[in-house]
Write a protein that holds these residues in place. Structure first.
Motif, PDB file in Angstrom:
ATOM      1  N   LEU A   1      49.949  28.711  46.270  1.00  0.00           N
ATOM      2  CA  LEU A   1      49.476  28.658  44.883  1.00  0.00           C
ATOM      3  C   LEU A   1      47.984  28.375  44.827  1.00  0.00           C
ATOM      4  O   LEU A   1      47.233  29.052  44.101  1.00  0.00           O
ATOM      5  CB  LEU A   1      50.258  27.586  44.124  1.00  0.00           C
ATOM      6  N   ILE A   2      47.539  27.377  45.588  1.00  0.00           N
ATOM      7  CA  ILE A   2      46.107  27.046  45.603  1.00  0.00           C
ATOM      8  C   ILE A   2      45.297  28.244  46.098  1.00  0.00           C
ATOM      9  O   ILE A   2      44.256  28.595  45.535  1.00  0.00           O
ATOM     10  CB  ILE A   2      45.860  25.813  46.493  1.00  0.00           C
ATOM     11  N   ASN A   3      45.798  28.887  47.159  1.00  0.00           N
ATOM     12  CA  ASN A   3      45.090  30.056  47.690  1.00  0.00           C
ATOM     13  C   ASN A   3      45.015  31.176  46.663  1.00  0.00           C
ATOM     14  O   ASN A   3      43.970  31.820  46.500  1.00  0.00           O
ATOM     15  CB  ASN A   3      45.801  30.550  48.943  1.00  0.00           C
ATOM     16  N   ASN A   4      46.119  31.422  45.953  1.00  0.00           N
ATOM     17  CA  ASN A   4      46.158  32.557  45.025  1.00  0.00           C
ATOM     18  C   ASN A   4      45.307  32.322  43.794  1.00  0.00           C
ATOM     19  O   ASN A   4      44.766  33.270  43.211  1.00  0.00           O
ATOM     20  CB  ASN A   4      47.605  32.854  44.628  1.00  0.00           C
ATOM     21  N   ILE A   5      45.211  31.071  43.353  1.00  0.00           N
ATOM     22  CA  ILE A   5      44.313  30.771  42.235  1.00  0.00           C
ATOM     23  C   ILE A   5      42.882  31.150  42.622  1.00  0.00           C
ATOM     24  O   ILE A   5      42.129  31.724  41.816  1.00  0.00           O
ATOM     25  CB  ILE A   5      44.411  29.280  41.862  1.00  0.00           C
ATOM     26  N   ILE A   6      42.523  30.841  43.863  1.00  0.00           N
ATOM     27  CA  ILE A   6      41.199  31.233  44.362  1.00  0.00           C
ATOM     28  C   ILE A   6      41.147  32.737  44.591  1.00  0.00           C
ATOM     29  O   ILE A   6      40.147  33.396  44.282  1.00  0.00           O
ATOM     30  CB  ILE A   6      40.877  30.469  45.657  1.00  0.00           C
ATOM     31  N   GLU A   7      42.231  33.294  45.113  1.00  0.00           N
ATOM     32  CA  GLU A   7      42.270  34.715  45.467  1.00  0.00           C
ATOM     33  C   GLU A   7      42.024  35.615  44.260  1.00  0.00           C
ATOM     34  O   GLU A   7      41.283  36.603  44.350  1.00  0.00           O
ATOM     35  CB  GLU A   7      43.633  35.049  46.090  1.00  0.00           C
ATOM     36  N   VAL A   8      42.650  35.288  43.131  1.00  0.00           N
ATOM     37  CA  VAL A   8      42.473  36.115  41.925  1.00  0.00           C
ATOM     38  C   VAL A   8      41.002  36.196  41.551  1.00  0.00           C
ATOM     39  O   VAL A   8      40.466  37.278  41.273  1.00  0.00           O
ATOM     40  CB  VAL A   8      43.306  35.547  40.752  1.00  0.00           C
ATOM     41  N   ARG A   9      40.328  35.060  41.540  1.00  0.00           N
ATOM     42  CA  ARG A   9      38.919  35.040  41.115  1.00  0.00           C
ATOM     43  C   ARG A   9      38.006  35.616  42.196  1.00  0.00           C
ATOM     44  O   ARG A   9      36.994  36.244  41.862  1.00  0.00           O
ATOM     45  CB  ARG A   9      38.506  33.616  40.755  1.00  0.00           C
ATOM     46  N   VAL A  10      38.340  35.410  43.467  1.00  0.00           N
ATOM     47  CA  VAL A  10      37.526  35.994  44.534  1.00  0.00           C
ATOM     48  C   VAL A  10      37.611  37.517  44.490  1.00  0.00           C
ATOM     49  O   VAL A  10      36.600  38.223  44.588  1.00  0.00           O
ATOM     50  CB  VAL A  10      37.969  35.465  45.917  1.00  0.00           C
ATOM     51  N   ASP A  11      38.835  38.041  44.341  1.00  0.00           N
ATOM     52  CA  ASP A  11      38.999  39.495  44.247  1.00  0.00           C
ATOM     53  C   ASP A  11      38.268  40.047  43.028  1.00  0.00           C
ATOM     54  O   ASP A  11      37.639  41.108  43.098  1.00  0.00           O
ATOM     55  CB  ASP A  11      40.485  39.848  44.167  1.00  0.00           C
ATOM     56  N   ALA A  12      38.366  39.332  41.908  1.00  0.00           N
ATOM     57  CA  ALA A  12      37.682  39.779  40.693  1.00  0.00           C
ATOM     58  C   ALA A  12      36.170  39.737  40.876  1.00  0.00           C
ATOM     59  O   ALA A  12      35.452  40.665  40.473  1.00  0.00           O
ATOM     60  CB  ALA A  12      38.099  38.901  39.516  1.00  0.00           C
ATOM     61  N   TRP A  13      35.678  38.665  41.493  1.00  0.00           N
ATOM     62  CA  TRP A  13      34.231  38.516  41.690  1.00  0.00           C
ATOM     63  C   TRP A  13      33.670  39.599  42.595  1.00  0.00           C
ATOM     64  O   TRP A  13      32.650  40.219  42.288  1.00  0.00           O
ATOM     65  CB  TRP A  13      33.942  37.135  42.286  1.00  0.00           C
ATOM     66  N   LYS A  14      34.325  39.824  43.708  1.00  0.00           N
ATOM     67  CA  LYS A  14      33.784  40.821  44.650  1.00  0.00           C
ATOM     68  C   LYS A  14      33.882  42.222  44.067  1.00  0.00           C
ATOM     69  O   LYS A  14      32.986  43.049  44.268  1.00  0.00           O
ATOM     70  CB  LYS A  14      34.513  40.738  45.986  1.00  0.00           C
ATOM     71  N   LEU A  15      34.955  42.509  43.312  1.00  0.00           N
ATOM     72  CA  LEU A  15      35.103  43.831  42.723  1.00  0.00           C
ATOM     73  C   LEU A  15      34.064  44.075  41.636  1.00  0.00           C
ATOM     74  O   LEU A  15      33.569  45.191  41.470  1.00  0.00           O
ATOM     75  CB  LEU A  15      36.518  43.976  42.148  1.00  0.00           C
ATOM     76  N   THR A  16      33.705  43.015  40.919  1.00  0.00           N
ATOM     77  CA  THR A  16      32.781  43.154  39.803  1.00  0.00           C
ATOM     78  C   THR A  16      31.328  43.100  40.233  1.00  0.00           C
ATOM     79  O   THR A  16      30.479  43.756  39.629  1.00  0.00           O
ATOM     80  CB  THR A  16      33.049  42.035  38.763  1.00  0.00           C
TER      81      THR A  16
END
Length: 928
Positions: free
Chosen positions: A703-718
């Motif tokens: 859960l902790i990883n995925n909370i970070i993962e969503v925003r990391v994926d969004a940040w790098k994609l954007t």
């Protein structure tokens, strides 16, 4: 932001931090731009250098005035839908001819091109070809691709309001971000009926993601040869990129990510996504899925919808897992068997047999005191409950996701999309290999098919799967090597630590044992091997999938998914399977030990506290290491590559930095970009389901990883990647079946872990059947679970060398204990298994059968109770289909009336046209 330029030698550029700002003019290029440049390629006189700078500057300001950050052609009206870039080579005549023919063919199919000369680029060597798709081209290919477009406003009231809805206010985003477009009923676009649809403005009717998808469809199928040449293999932008004719092909971002566009004629979806989605401090907010879909397309949108839903469901598993862990912590003092191990009266008087040959000495049971207490945190009654809970949780997750997916399919116009995907979106690589034509029984049209002989087909399949088998065998060989490392190094650690050499270390010293040191180092080595094999196999999997020449993009991804997942499954989980189901199960007993493949390395034994704590250690290291490494690789590597590529350019600021140059200098979102994201999450899903009985905190870490993962994926994609080409996808594809398979397998693995890896069943059998005083407690369990062996009967090759045993060991000690249920020496069934062993084995098998049946019955009942498609979605789909038929019928009738009324004074007896060109949509709207 200050314009960054580099030497003409080829320094790439990146978008700098939002604290920098351009000194620009909103109506055109700034007339106060700095004229400084990097070092020239060749030495020039000061006068010629000044003249070159002046001409370069004049060529820019002489352009038609438009924003330097524009996504339009120089006329400021035609939108840039795609950009191609290339660099002229010294020996590039063939490439130049390909580009000339390719671009001429693009113009022939209706696309409009505008080229930016290399003198206009900051590196002085890159040409940019801007592509615009006019209405006629978009309409034609929207008809071919059956793009769904609005024809009527949605008239079904939204009854989704939930009670106490105000509680979710802190988690909501603004309405214009969550729903950037109105809700309409839609139908597949038909160019001959264009006035049937709600077209207010042809330039904005198709969204940018739809526009770039259509243009890429054309680019992928346009040839770069003369019509009379007939070479079918010379087709598509992919081949031109592979052979270096073009260096990049990408759609443009609509603005910079940290500021809105200064052009009032275009939106700033990228800025909105960065502000409301890609920042880490938005981690508690809902995701703007509709805006993601609008900007990036349905395929990326469905991934983030799945990842968000998976993260939400993990919250419940994490809460229950944490409660089970807390239960183990609170019942710490009730752990009777650990008290016996740690006590001087019991554990201090039990002498254990050596755990390896020669280098391992005799040891006392109380040296495993710490590991016994640690094991209780995960090996308790709560573990059984949590294993059953996770079997039900995974079913709820998959069933509720099907409902969520069905709702998205309707909202995003993806209903009945799979058939279109199969029939219309063939891979260009497949089309170029087709040599025969065959009648399609469904469409009754002749279509190109790939002719494959049986020998050719079997040869390729054999080669592909032989390669996969070879690599899986390589993994197994590496795991065997790690096991051999465990066996060899354990003896060394045991010899070094026999005098408690680590007790001098502060804090951690008392906790370091030969077992722990061996387990941790072996897990770290195994993790490094996993990462290396992953990097190598990814290229192999793509190569063998390309060789199979799949027909459609969906088929290609499914084939690649199967190959990659089989490899990753063995690569990541094999070490956990070894510890859980093989270690300590085939040891033998003193005097008759089992050895690995006939070598001198004795099979590993479990710690007296059980192998569960070692499985937990293995799981934590591999799972946590993979997540940390994945986040570093996903976020830090693209940023460092962009930063390093612009390292020489920071000393030469200029104010001009075009939108296509900004995007060109970002990282490309590769072919496996989204595939890697799915694979990472599915592997994590396996860790938290297949082995969760050994580590209840695994869902919390996920859960902790995925909370970070969503925003990391969004940040790098954007911010760090070029805008990907939009693509449609109605589901998560083959990953759905993989998740279903892992859900079923997880029930079996967790039942076996509780039965055979933990000590739960032996303790319960002892308490209910073998407690000598008949009480419901665990007193005497440790003594009961250890068998006795006569030291004098230990063969010479198994005895410890001189000096290996501790100082307290002397000749008065005649017996040692080992972990098993066997009769002692002197018994008529000497060293055979006792009846208690068979009772425990029967109890383990009964536990597995009962738990599996209970969980499977509950799973199937839950799956049956929860429909895959919500009732309101079914109703909306039916109403939309009904309205399409009704409105089309009325449309045809009214057009026929208009046609007949126009021909009332004509003597023509021919059949009236059904689809005449009527420019006024309002006339038909009033009729309808």
């Amino acid at each position: 932001m200050h314009r960054i330029t580099g030497k003409a030698g080829g320094d790439s550029l990146i978008e700098m931090s939002p604290t920098d700002s351009f000194n620009d003019d909103t109506n055109g290029y700034s007339q106060h731009a700095s004229c400084s440049t990097g070092s020239p390629q060749h030495e020039q006189s000061p006068l010629s250098r000044k003249r070159a700078l002046f001409l370069k500057f004049r060529s820019r300001i002489d352009k038609q005035q438009h924003s330097k950050d524009s996504v339009f052609f120089r006329d400021g009206e035609r939108m840039i839908d795609f950009v191609l870039s290339y660099v002229e080579d010294k020996d590039g005549e063939r490439k130049q001819e390909r580009r000339r023919l390719y671009e001429a063919n693009l113009v022939n199919v209706g696309l409009e091109l505008e080229t930016e000369d290399k003198s206009e680029s900051e590196d002085g060597k890159t040409f940019f070809v801007k592509i615009h798709a006019p209405w006629e081209v978009l309409a034609t290919y929207a008809d071919v691709l059956k793009v769904k477009v609005p024809f009527k406003a949605n008239d079904i009231p939204d009854n989704s309001d939930m009670p106490m809805n105000w509680l979710s206010t802190p988690f909501r985003l603004p309405e214009h971000i969550m729903h950037p477009e109105p809700d309409y009923f839609t139908a597949p676009f038909d160019k001959s009926k264009s006035d049937f649809f709600l077209i207010d403005d042809k330039e904005t009717f198709f969204s940018p993601s739809t526009r770039n998808r259509i243009v890429y469809y054309i680019l992928s199928r346009c040839s770069y040869y003369r019509d009379e040449c007939g070479d079918r293999d010379k087709k598509g932008i992919k081949r031109l990129l592979n052979n270096g004719t073009y260096t990049a092909a990408f759609p443009l971002h609509d603005s910079r990510y940290w500021t809105r566009s200064r052009d009032a004629n275009r939106e700033s979806d990228r800025y909105n996504l960065h502000k409301h989605w890609a920042r880490f401090f938005c981690f508690f907010k809902e995701q703007p899925l509709n805006l993601i879909r609008k900007y990036y397309g349905e395929k990326i949108g469905i991934y983030f919808a799945w990842l968000g839903f998976y993260t939400e469901m993990l919250l419940f598993a994490a809460i229950v897992g944490t409660i089970c862990f807390i239960y183990g912590f609170l019942t710490y003092d009730d752990n009777e068997w650990s008290k016996e191990i740690c006590s001087e009266e019991v554990g201090g008087n039990i002498v254990m047999c050596p755990l390896c040959d020669k280098k391992c000495g005799y040891w006392k049971l109380n040296t495993t005191c710490n590991s016994s207490w640690q094991s209780h945190l995960f090996d308790n009654v709560g573990t059984v409950f949590f294993a059953i809970f996770m079997g039900i949780w995974v079913t709820l997750f998959l069933e509720f996701w099907k409902r969520r997916q069905a709702r998205l399919e309707y909202e995003w116009d993806l209903v009945d999309f799979e058939e279109e995907q199969q029939q219309l979106q063939l891979r260009p690589e497949y089309e170029t290999k087709c040599t025969n034509r065959k009648l399609n029984r469904i469409t009754q049209e002749m279509e190109w098919v790939l002719h494959r002989t049986f020998t050719d087909l079997m040869g390729k399949l054999l080669l592909c799967w032989a390669t996969v088998t070879l690599w899986i065998s390589l993994i197994i060989a590496c795991i065997i090597g790690v096991i051999a490392y465990r066996l060899a190094v354990y003896a060394a650690f045991a010899s070094i630590m026999k005098d408690s050499a680590t007790t001098n270390l502060q804090v951690v010293g008392p906790y370091i044992t030969p077992q722990l040191a061996t387990s941790v180092t072996a897990s770290c080595i195994n993790f490094v091997i996993i990462m290396i094999l992953n990097l190598m196999y990814e290229k192999v999997a793509v190569w063998i999938t390309d060789m199979e020449i799949p027909k459609t993009h969906l088929e290609y991804e499914n084939k690649l998914t199967v190959k990659m997942f089989l490899f990753q499954f063995v690569n990541y989980y094999s070490s956990c399977f070894y510890v859980a189901f093989f270690k300590g199960k085939f040891v033998g007993y003193p005097g008759k030990y089992e050895y690995m493949f006939g070598s001198k390395l004795r099979n590993e034994e479990c710690d007296p506290g059980g192998c569960l704590i070692e499985l937990t250690t293995q799981l934590v290291i591999v799972m946590t290491g993979k997540q940390v490494w994945g986040n570093i690789q996903e976020a830090l590597v693209p940023w460092l590559m962009n930063w390093w590529g612009s390292r020489k350019a920071r000393n030469h600021p200029e104010s001009l930095y075009s939108r296509w140059e900004q995007d060109h200098d970002l990282q490309g979102f590769g072919q496996l970009g989204l595939f890697d994201e799915y694979l990472e999450m599915v592997i994590q899903f396996g860790f938290i389901t297949l082995f969760v009985a050994s580590f209840p905190l695994a869902p919390l870490l996920a859960l902790i990883n995925n909370i970070i993962e969503v925003r990391v994926d969004a940040w790098k994609l954007t911010t760090q990647f070029r805008r990907p080409v939009a693509a449609k996808a109605h589901s998560i594809g083959a990953w759905q079946e993989i998740l279903n398979g892992m859900a079923v397998l997880s029930v079996v693995t967790n039942a076996f872990i509780v039965a055979f890896t933990s000590d739960m069943i032996p303790r319960l059998v002892y308490m209910y059947a073998y407690q000598p005083e008949g009480e419901m407690n665990m007193k005497g369990y440790i003594n009961n679970s250890l068998s006795v062996f006569n030291i004098s009967a230990i063969p010479l090759e198994n005895k410890p060398d001189d000096g290996e045993s501790p100082s307290w060991f002397n000749s008065s000690i005649t017996t040692c204990r080992y972990r098993d249920y066997r009769y002692p020496s002197g018994h008529e069934k000497e060293y055979h298994h006792t009846m208690q062993f068979w009772h425990i084995l029967a109890a383990k098998l009964a536990f597995i059968i009962i738990v599996e049946h209970v969980v499977f019955v509950v799973k199937f009942f839950v799956a049956w109770m929860i429909p895959d498609v919500p009732s309101d979605v079914r109703a909306r789909v039916k109403r939309e289909r009904y309205l399409v038929q009704e409105y089309l019928h009325n449309y045809e009738v009214e057009k026929l009336k208009i046609q007949l009324s126009q021909n009332t004074h004509d003597d023509c007896t021919c059949t009236p046209m059904i689809y005449p060109s009527i420019p006024k949509h309002e006339v038909l709207s009033e009729c309808l």
